[in-house]
Design an enzyme around this catalytic site. Structure first.
Site, PDB file in Angstrom:
ATOM      1  N   TRP A 453       0.814  -1.218   0.000  1.00  0.00           N
ATOM      2  CA  TRP A 453       0.000   0.000   0.000  1.00  0.00           C
ATOM      3  C   TRP A 453       0.854   1.277   0.000  1.00  0.00           C
ATOM      4  O   TRP A 453       0.448   2.303   0.534  1.00  0.00           O
ATOM      5  CB  TRP A 453      -0.986   0.017   1.173  1.00  0.00           C
ATOM      6  CG  TRP A 453      -1.807  -1.227   1.259  1.00  0.00           C
ATOM      7  CD1 TRP A 453      -2.873  -1.575   0.473  1.00  0.00           C
ATOM      8  CD2 TRP A 453      -1.637  -2.321   2.173  1.00  0.00           C
ATOM      9  NE1 TRP A 453      -3.367  -2.797   0.832  1.00  0.00           N
ATOM     10  CE2 TRP A 453      -2.633  -3.285   1.881  1.00  0.00           C
ATOM     11  CE3 TRP A 453      -0.746  -2.570   3.215  1.00  0.00           C
ATOM     12  CZ2 TRP A 453      -2.758  -4.482   2.589  1.00  0.00           C
ATOM     13  CZ3 TRP A 453      -0.860  -3.771   3.915  1.00  0.00           C
ATOM     14  CH2 TRP A 453      -1.855  -4.703   3.602  1.00  0.00           C
ATOM     15  N   HIS A 454       2.025   1.207  -0.623  1.00  0.00           N
ATOM     16  CA  HIS A 454       2.914   2.372  -0.686  1.00  0.00           C
ATOM     17  C   HIS A 454       2.985   2.926  -2.102  1.00  0.00           C
ATOM     18  O   HIS A 454       4.028   3.438  -2.524  1.00  0.00           O
ATOM     19  CB  HIS A 454       4.310   1.992  -0.195  1.00  0.00           C
ATOM     20  CG  HIS A 454       4.364   1.626   1.248  1.00  0.00           C
ATOM     21  ND1 HIS A 454       5.489   1.094   1.860  1.00  0.00           N
ATOM     22  CD2 HIS A 454       3.431   1.716   2.237  1.00  0.00           C
ATOM     23  CE1 HIS A 454       5.240   0.870   3.138  1.00  0.00           C
ATOM     24  NE2 HIS A 454       3.997   1.236   3.390  1.00  0.00           N
ATOM     25  N   TYR A 455       1.901   2.827  -2.843  1.00  0.00           N
ATOM     26  CA  TYR A 455       1.898   3.341  -4.219  1.00  0.00           C
ATOM     27  C   TYR A 455       2.044   4.862  -4.205  1.00  0.00           C
ATOM     28  O   TYR A 455       1.650   5.552  -3.267  1.00  0.00           O
ATOM     29  CB  TYR A 455       0.620   2.926  -4.952  1.00  0.00           C
ATOM     30  CG  TYR A 455      -0.654   3.205  -4.195  1.00  0.00           C
ATOM     31  CD1 TYR A 455      -1.275   4.435  -4.273  1.00  0.00           C
ATOM     32  CD2 TYR A 455      -1.228   2.229  -3.387  1.00  0.00           C
ATOM     33  CE1 TYR A 455      -2.432   4.698  -3.577  1.00  0.00           C
ATOM     34  CE2 TYR A 455      -2.388   2.474  -2.672  1.00  0.00           C
ATOM     35  CZ  TYR A 455      -2.985   3.713  -2.773  1.00  0.00           C
ATOM     36  OH  TYR A 455      -4.137   3.976  -2.066  1.00  0.00           O
TER      37      TYR A 455
END
Length: 516
Positions: A453-455
């Protein structure tokens, strides 16, 4: 019929069209954090008002930005979701998985989406943004980020901004069974030195900060609004911005992903969708990144606590190692004859995970619109592992996971088999037996890829925004969030994104006082 509400900037520069997503007013809790005193449902706002700054998106960066600007100027913060207060799953560490799993199309605090790569993902849709749904790990950016980001950073203000965030919402976690074992296993696997508890990005094994306090209660970017000037700020929740209408003079604005809908982007692409072109900016939606996550999960022979990321191994091989443990309900297999889950006393299973995230990444993707309805997720493709350097880094990381699994610290998490043998009980794929076989390891990386979830990216520095975060060619708009990043800042980005909001707010105030 829902009526759009127009909000005018003080020097009438932009019109921001927004509307409440619902025909009925949703109540805001009357008790709770101080910032709730200036939070209103969008339906309660007047049809016209005046502000110095409008911040679109009450997320990880937007909340500290708005709070800081309110110290000197009148600010409106618009958030499409609601508030976290009173929602147990959002507010507690134990509710992390439930928050990510309990999703719907238009209302849930976590908005799920699936990339064209086939990897499930999520983004925050609540005041506090993704800092209100994440695993809570807090660690500052690596020094290379400040050298390579394209921004002329004032490192004194950077440190002040980090400290402001840390004093408000960051805590030292208490390690228990699984996290302690992973810490020791990392050191046995050569991820050294041990630097203890640290918020800095340093090579080796460390305990990082957490936005969960000692009781497991979550603190998010929304809590930074407690430091706003309540007389100078209003926060509208359940407010969905439909588009930005450009005018001819200048002022400041903060947006993220609604540029394309507003007609700011590649001319040919916008025209093909029938969107009137306000400004041709060819790289909007391009250079999109997501750091791939790979790892293993096991069922241990003993119960484990719920623990989100607390320990990290920072290697020099382009990868970070982290861990989590959770307790999940056991569901009987379909048509099971001999297994029956009691209806009044469900069975629970402990699952421990060891994962790696690569730095960067170098593989790039893109974003395009699925609809001109701002509530609908865009179509994204990240092209995981399309760059061979990313594959090499993943192989390095998964091999290091193998080293940790072979450490003495992991022996207690094995099951004792016949004739004294010990083995892990895996949930999902195990690592290849031959860790030296690059082809097999690379196949494992591609086959088991998921997100952490580090886009980031889509409005990147130097292509869409300049070094002061102004939209190139449209200086009245600034984009201030993770979409401007070309690389994830260190192990986990939330520390730096909250710092960025505070940092830019302070810079703007100081520059205006100097008459710039």
């Amino acid at each position: 019929m829902k009526k759009p509400v127009c909000l005018f900037l003080i020097h009438i520069v932009f019109l921001v069209l927004f509307c409440s997503l619902f025909s009925h007013a949703r109540p805001i809790p009357q008790t709770g954090p101080d910032y709730l005193k200036f939070v209103l449902n969008a339906t309660e706002f007047p049809p016209e008002d005046y502000y110095d700054y409008i911040v679109v998106g009450g997320g990880t960066t937007g909340c500290p930005l708005a709070a800081t600007l309110s110290q000197s100027y009148r600010v409106l913060l618009l958030e499409r979701g609601g508030v976290t207060f009173g929602k147990h799953n959002l507010m507690s560490q134990d509710g992390f998985l439930s928050t990510l799993n309990d999703v719907d199309t238009f209302d849930s605090p976590a908005q799920a989406f699936m990339s064209e790569d086939g990897v499930p993902n999520a983004r925050g849709r609540v005041l506090g943004g993704s800092s209100a749904i994440n695993a809570g790990f807090y660690s500052r950016a690596d020094p290379a980020f400040f050298q390579q980001s394209g921004v002329e950073w004032d490192l004194d203000i950077v440190n002040q901004a980090y400290e402001w965030v840390e004093e408000a919402i960051v805590f030292r976690p208490e390690l228990r069974n699984w996290q302690s074992a992973v810490r020791d296993g990392l050191l046995e696997a050569g991820v050294e030195p041990y630097t203890g508890f640290s918020l800095e990005h340093v090579v080796g094994t460390k305990i990082g900060g957490s936005t969960f306090d000692g009781s497991g209660r979550r603190h998010s970017a929304a809590d930074l609004l407690n430091h706003a000037n309540g007389a100078n700020i209003q926060v509208a929740v359940y407010a969905s911005v439909e588009r930005i209408l450009l005018a001819s003079t200048s002022q400041y604005f903060k947006v993220s992903a609604l540029l394309l809908i507003s007609g700011i982007g590649p001319r040919s692409y916008l025209s093909s969708l029938g969107i009137p072109v306000s400004y041709h900016l060819p790289y909007v939606g391009q250079y999109l990144y997501d750091n791939p996550r790979n790892g293993i999960s096991i069922v241990p022979p003993m119960p484990l606590e719920n623990s989100l990321i607390q320990v990290v191994g920072i290697t020099e091989a382009g990868t970070y190692l982290e861990a989590a443990s959770t307790v999940i309900p056991f569901v009987s297999p379909a048509r099971a004859v001999f297994i029956r889950t009691p209806s009044t006393s469900p069975l629970y299973l402990s699952v421990a995970t060891l994962m790696e995230k690569i730095v960067g990444p170098l593989s790039t993707g893109s974003l395009r619109l699925a609809s001109t309805d701002v509530r609908v997720n865009p179509i994204v493709r990240f092209n995981y592992f399309s760059n061979p350097v990313d594959v090499e880094r993943c192989v390095n990381g998964t091999r290091k996971i193998g080293d940790v699994l072979r450490s003495r610290s992991m022996e207690d998490f094995m099951f004792r088999e016949w004739f004294g043998a010990r083995n892990f009980r895996y949930v999902g794929p195990a690592l290849p037996v031959d860790l030296s076989d690059f082809t097999q390891m690379a196949d494992f990386c591609r086959r088991t890829v998921s997100t952490i979830w580090h886009y980031h990216g889509g409005c990147v520095m130097g292509k869409v925004v300049d070094r002061d975060y102004h939209l190139i060619g449209v200086g009245a708009i600034r984009v201030v969030d993770g979409s401007t990043l070309t690389v994830s800042p260190g192990t986990n980005p939330q520390a730096t994104l909250m710092m960025l909001g505070r940092y830019l707010g302070l810079k703007i105030i100081r520059e205006r006082k100097k008459g710039h």
